[in-house]
Design an enzyme around this catalytic site. Sequence first.
Site, PDB file in Angstrom:
ATOM      1  N   LEU A  64      63.493  90.856  46.087  1.00  0.00           N
ATOM      2  CA  LEU A  64      63.090  90.197  47.332  1.00  0.00           C
ATOM      3  C   LEU A  64      62.379  88.882  47.061  1.00  0.00           C
ATOM      4  O   LEU A  64      62.442  87.951  47.853  1.00  0.00           O
ATOM      5  CB  LEU A  64      62.179  91.141  48.130  1.00  0.00           C
ATOM      6  CG  LEU A  64      62.939  92.173  48.961  1.00  0.00           C
ATOM      7  CD1 LEU A  64      62.063  93.352  49.310  1.00  0.00           C
ATOM      8  CD2 LEU A  64      63.504  91.549  50.230  1.00  0.00           C
ATOM      9  N   ASN A 105      80.228  98.209  29.096  1.00  0.00           N
ATOM     10  CA  ASN A 105      80.359  97.108  30.060  1.00  0.00           C
ATOM     11  C   ASN A 105      79.081  96.997  30.882  1.00  0.00           C
ATOM     12  O   ASN A 105      78.768  95.960  31.440  1.00  0.00           O
ATOM     13  CB  ASN A 105      81.574  97.316  30.985  1.00  0.00           C
ATOM     14  CG  ASN A 105      81.660  98.713  31.592  1.00  0.00           C
ATOM     15  OD1 ASN A 105      80.938  99.616  31.200  1.00  0.00           O
ATOM     16  ND2 ASN A 105      82.553  98.891  32.538  1.00  0.00           N
ATOM     17  N   ALA A 106      78.334  98.097  30.968  1.00  0.00           N
ATOM     18  CA  ALA A 106      77.089  98.100  31.736  1.00  0.00           C
ATOM     19  C   ALA A 106      75.980  97.451  30.921  1.00  0.00           C
ATOM     20  O   ALA A 106      76.002  97.493  29.694  1.00  0.00           O
ATOM     21  CB  ALA A 106      76.692  99.529  32.064  1.00  0.00           C
ATOM     22  N   GLY A 107      75.038  96.890  31.600  1.00  0.00           N
ATOM     23  CA  GLY A 107      73.877  96.349  30.901  1.00  0.00           C
ATOM     24  C   GLY A 107      72.673  96.523  31.790  1.00  0.00           C
ATOM     25  O   GLY A 107      72.624  95.993  32.888  1.00  0.00           O
ATOM     26  N   HIS A 108      71.738  97.357  31.369  1.00  0.00           N
ATOM     27  CA  HIS A 108      70.529  97.556  32.153  1.00  0.00           C
ATOM     28  C   HIS A 108      69.364  96.896  31.426  1.00  0.00           C
ATOM     29  O   HIS A 108      69.167  97.152  30.243  1.00  0.00           O
ATOM     30  CB  HIS A 108      70.226  99.049  32.294  1.00  0.00           C
ATOM     31  CG  HIS A 108      71.197  99.772  33.174  1.00  0.00           C
ATOM     32  ND1 HIS A 108      71.183 101.132  33.336  1.00  0.00           N
ATOM     33  CD2 HIS A 108      72.179  99.321  33.961  1.00  0.00           C
ATOM     34  CE1 HIS A 108      72.137 101.482  34.185  1.00  0.00           C
ATOM     35  NE2 HIS A 108      72.760 100.395  34.565  1.00  0.00           N
ATOM     36  N   THR A 109      68.642  96.062  32.120  1.00  0.00           N
ATOM     37  CA  THR A 109      67.477  95.442  31.480  1.00  0.00           C
ATOM     38  C   THR A 109      66.219  96.130  31.969  1.00  0.00           C
ATOM     39  O   THR A 109      66.034  96.314  33.162  1.00  0.00           O
ATOM     40  CB  THR A 109      67.400  93.942  31.846  1.00  0.00           C
ATOM     41  OG1 THR A 109      68.679  93.382  31.593  1.00  0.00           O
ATOM     42  CG2 THR A 109      66.349  93.220  31.025  1.00  0.00           C
ATOM     43  N   GLN A 155      77.369 100.168  36.871  1.00  0.00           N
ATOM     44  CA  GLN A 155      78.114  99.320  37.818  1.00  0.00           C
ATOM     45  C   GLN A 155      77.708  99.632  39.275  1.00  0.00           C
ATOM     46  O   GLN A 155      76.640 100.188  39.486  1.00  0.00           O
ATOM     47  CB  GLN A 155      79.634  99.452  37.633  1.00  0.00           C
ATOM     48  CG  GLN A 155      80.155  98.824  36.352  1.00  0.00           C
ATOM     49  CD  GLN A 155      80.172  99.778  35.176  1.00  0.00           C
ATOM     50  OE1 GLN A 155      80.528 100.942  35.318  1.00  0.00           O
ATOM     51  NE2 GLN A 155      79.792  99.303  34.013  1.00  0.00           N
ATOM     52  N   ARG A 212      76.513  84.812  37.340  1.00  0.00           N
ATOM     53  CA  ARG A 212      76.967  85.672  38.443  1.00  0.00           C
ATOM     54  C   ARG A 212      77.168  84.834  39.697  1.00  0.00           C
ATOM     55  O   ARG A 212      76.414  83.893  39.941  1.00  0.00           O
ATOM     56  CB  ARG A 212      75.911  86.746  38.729  1.00  0.00           C
ATOM     57  CG  ARG A 212      75.726  87.689  37.556  1.00  0.00           C
ATOM     58  CD  ARG A 212      74.656  88.738  37.851  1.00  0.00           C
ATOM     59  NE  ARG A 212      74.426  89.550  36.655  1.00  0.00           N
ATOM     60  CZ  ARG A 212      73.233  89.986  36.258  1.00  0.00           C
ATOM     61  NH1 ARG A 212      72.160  89.694  36.935  1.00  0.00           N
ATOM     62  NH2 ARG A 212      73.133  90.710  35.168  1.00  0.00           N
ATOM     63  N   LYS A 242      69.209  98.381  38.576  1.00  0.00           N
ATOM     64  CA  LYS A 242      69.050  99.840  38.441  1.00  0.00           C
ATOM     65  C   LYS A 242      68.145 100.202  37.259  1.00  0.00           C
ATOM     66  O   LYS A 242      67.383 101.152  37.331  1.00  0.00           O
ATOM     67  CB  LYS A 242      70.430 100.503  38.268  1.00  0.00           C
ATOM     68  CG  LYS A 242      71.338 100.316  39.481  1.00  0.00           C
ATOM     69  CD  LYS A 242      72.665 101.009  39.301  1.00  0.00           C
ATOM     70  CE  LYS A 242      73.604 100.346  38.320  1.00  0.00           C
ATOM     71  NZ  LYS A 242      74.109  99.022  38.706  1.00  0.00           N
ATOM     72  N   THR A 259      86.100  98.209  38.100  1.00  0.00           N
ATOM     73  CA  THR A 259      86.089  98.743  36.748  1.00  0.00           C
ATOM     74  C   THR A 259      87.009  99.963  36.720  1.00  0.00           C
ATOM     75  O   THR A 259      87.614 100.315  37.731  1.00  0.00           O
ATOM     76  CB  THR A 259      84.648  99.049  36.282  1.00  0.00           C
ATOM     77  OG1 THR A 259      84.686  99.340  34.885  1.00  0.00           O
ATOM     78  CG2 THR A 259      84.017 100.209  37.046  1.00  0.00           C
ATOM     79  N   THR A 271      77.658  90.002  29.158  1.00  0.00           N
ATOM     80  CA  THR A 271      78.518  88.885  28.735  1.00  0.00           C
ATOM     81  C   THR A 271      77.846  87.519  28.867  1.00  0.00           C
ATOM     82  O   THR A 271      78.394  86.526  28.389  1.00  0.00           O
ATOM     83  CB  THR A 271      79.801  88.850  29.598  1.00  0.00           C
ATOM     84  OG1 THR A 271      79.397  88.716  30.969  1.00  0.00           O
ATOM     85  CG2 THR A 271      80.632  90.108  29.439  1.00  0.00           C
ATOM     86  N   ASP A 304      74.715  95.277  38.778  1.00  0.00           N
ATOM     87  CA  ASP A 304      73.592  94.362  38.517  1.00  0.00           C
ATOM     88  C   ASP A 304      72.541  94.368  39.626  1.00  0.00           C
ATOM     89  O   ASP A 304      71.908  93.350  39.897  1.00  0.00           O
ATOM     90  CB  ASP A 304      74.084  92.909  38.305  1.00  0.00           C
ATOM     91  CG  ASP A 304      75.192  92.839  37.268  1.00  0.00           C
ATOM     92  OD1 ASP A 304      75.050  93.483  36.231  1.00  0.00           O
ATOM     93  OD2 ASP A 304      76.200  92.151  37.523  1.00  0.00           O
TER      94      ASP A 304
HETATM   95  P1  IMP Z   1      85.506  96.086  33.025  1.00  0.00           P
HETATM   96  O1  IMP Z   1      84.615  97.151  33.515  1.00  0.00           O
HETATM   97  O2  IMP Z   1      85.045  95.441  31.749  1.00  0.00           O
HETATM   98  O3  IMP Z   1      86.936  96.515  32.947  1.00  0.00           O
HETATM   99  O4  IMP Z   1      85.490  94.896  34.108  1.00  0.00           O
HETATM  100  C1  IMP Z   1      86.037  95.040  35.414  1.00  0.00           C
HETATM  101  C2  IMP Z   1      85.192  94.311  36.455  1.00  0.00           C
HETATM  102  O5  IMP Z   1      83.941  94.976  36.591  1.00  0.00           O
HETATM  103  C3  IMP Z   1      84.861  92.862  36.080  1.00  0.00           C
HETATM  104  O6  IMP Z   1      84.814  92.095  37.268  1.00  0.00           O
HETATM  105  C4  IMP Z   1      83.481  92.966  35.478  1.00  0.00           C
HETATM  106  O7  IMP Z   1      82.753  91.761  35.595  1.00  0.00           O
HETATM  107  C5  IMP Z   1      82.870  94.065  36.349  1.00  0.00           C
HETATM  108  N1  IMP Z   1      81.799  94.802  35.676  1.00  0.00           N
HETATM  109  C6  IMP Z   1      81.917  95.751  34.734  1.00  0.00           C
HETATM  110  N2  IMP Z   1      80.719  96.217  34.377  1.00  0.00           N
HETATM  111  C7  IMP Z   1      79.821  95.582  35.129  1.00  0.00           C
HETATM  112  C8  IMP Z   1      78.390  95.670  35.260  1.00  0.00           C
HETATM  113  O8  IMP Z   1      77.701  96.463  34.605  1.00  0.00           O
HETATM  114  N3  IMP Z   1      77.827  94.838  36.163  1.00  0.00           N
HETATM  115  C9  IMP Z   1      78.540  93.981  36.937  1.00  0.00           C
HETATM  116  N4  IMP Z   1      79.879  93.875  36.861  1.00  0.00           N
HETATM  117  C10 IMP Z   1      80.506  94.671  35.969  1.00  0.00           C
END
Ligand code: IMP
Length: 422
Positions: A328, A38-42, A220, A301, A16, A235, A297, A13
Amino acid sequence: MTVSTIIGMQWGDEGKGKIIDILAKDYDYIVRFNGGDNAGHTIKVGNRKFGLHLVPSCIFYPEKFKVIGNGVVINPETLLKEINEVENAGYSLKNLIISEAAHVILQWHKELDGIEDEKGGIGTTKRGIGPSFADKASRNTAIRICDLYNDNLKERIASIAELKIKIISAYGKETKFNDDEILNKLKSFAEKIKPFVRNTSYLLNEAIDKKKKILLEGAQGTLLDIDHGTYPFVTSSNTTTGAACTGSGIPPKKINKVIGITKAYTTRVGSGPFPTELTDDLGEKIRQKGGEFGTTTGRPRRCGWLDLVALKYSAMINGTDELVITKLDVLSELDELKICVAYEIDGKKTEEFPVIEKLKLAKPVYTSFKGWNINEEGWNKIKKNKKMPKELKEYLDFISKETKTKISMISYGPEREETVLL
Ligand code: IMP
């Protein structure tokens, strides 16, 4: 030859997506090489805003090749949804390319992720990431994109589903999988993506031979790397520079720039030690001002001061050539800022980032800085004149000196324009 990689230097987060969107104009191929949805780029350009989970962060450039590399685990539902959303918004995905060696996330992966995380308490995104990388390592129970076109897919689905039902029942839960429905969905997914599926290792190496420019997009951050991060609160894939090679098929010698992205402070989602966490009103203020809620999700944070022990460790692991400091603006108006320069563990001072049991005991040792009070007009002036107020310069110079890395860009808002190239 220009092959660069963008790496998150913290717990993900770092912003990027925005930086990739800015840099993408100078590259021909943008390649995702690790993680999954699991990644989310805005990315935000004017009133156009997109949260992307799988498609590389360059959708505003239709002519660029958008590659999902072999190191990614693909959730078919997410990818289809994303393709539809991007196309419905009027952006062409004609240049999307998907590795035939990427792995597929299936229904049981998500179910198992939920069950296992209830016990393990890592606080995963529940997207099935861990179980699908576990199957990748196990080999017999994994399905790759290329397997979707094999005649034995029906039998494989049936036998894996049977085994997963037994595993889930060993956890004390009952489940059922509708093999026909899974098969039909996979077949229709396979049909839809067929024109995009390629051997991406050949594609990318041939592109390098033709002097094309490649930007490798990491998901990540370093501290979530399965080997180098805060294990087990990480992760399930590698998130550091080495993964840019294994997840794309590009050899290390051909990567000539590593760009590390870090926030001006630190955030983390999910469980695990976080030495500089601010659990007070200030942490809440940073969370609200920085909009620190997960793209994937929606979870709040955890926020804290910049941690140089961790940042220097990330710079070492990744071989970072340049740093980009984001957000900043979020620290503007604070009278005093702190940067953690060492940890005190068991009464001893250390500048080394330790393994988890020691990290849990780490007490941050801080250096204080005078805050800056820069409003929108002030930031725009900095952008125009490249001249920074003394306080901001001191903060950035300290980071650069300590990490032995030049700062190439700073960012002070979500818009492309809210960026200063240094
Ligand atoms: P998983 O990747 O879903 O298995 O999660 C494992 C850990 O990585 C957890 O603490 C998630 O919150 C964190 N995580 C996974 N993907 C991201 C991301 O893109 N940004 C921030 N935290 C992440």
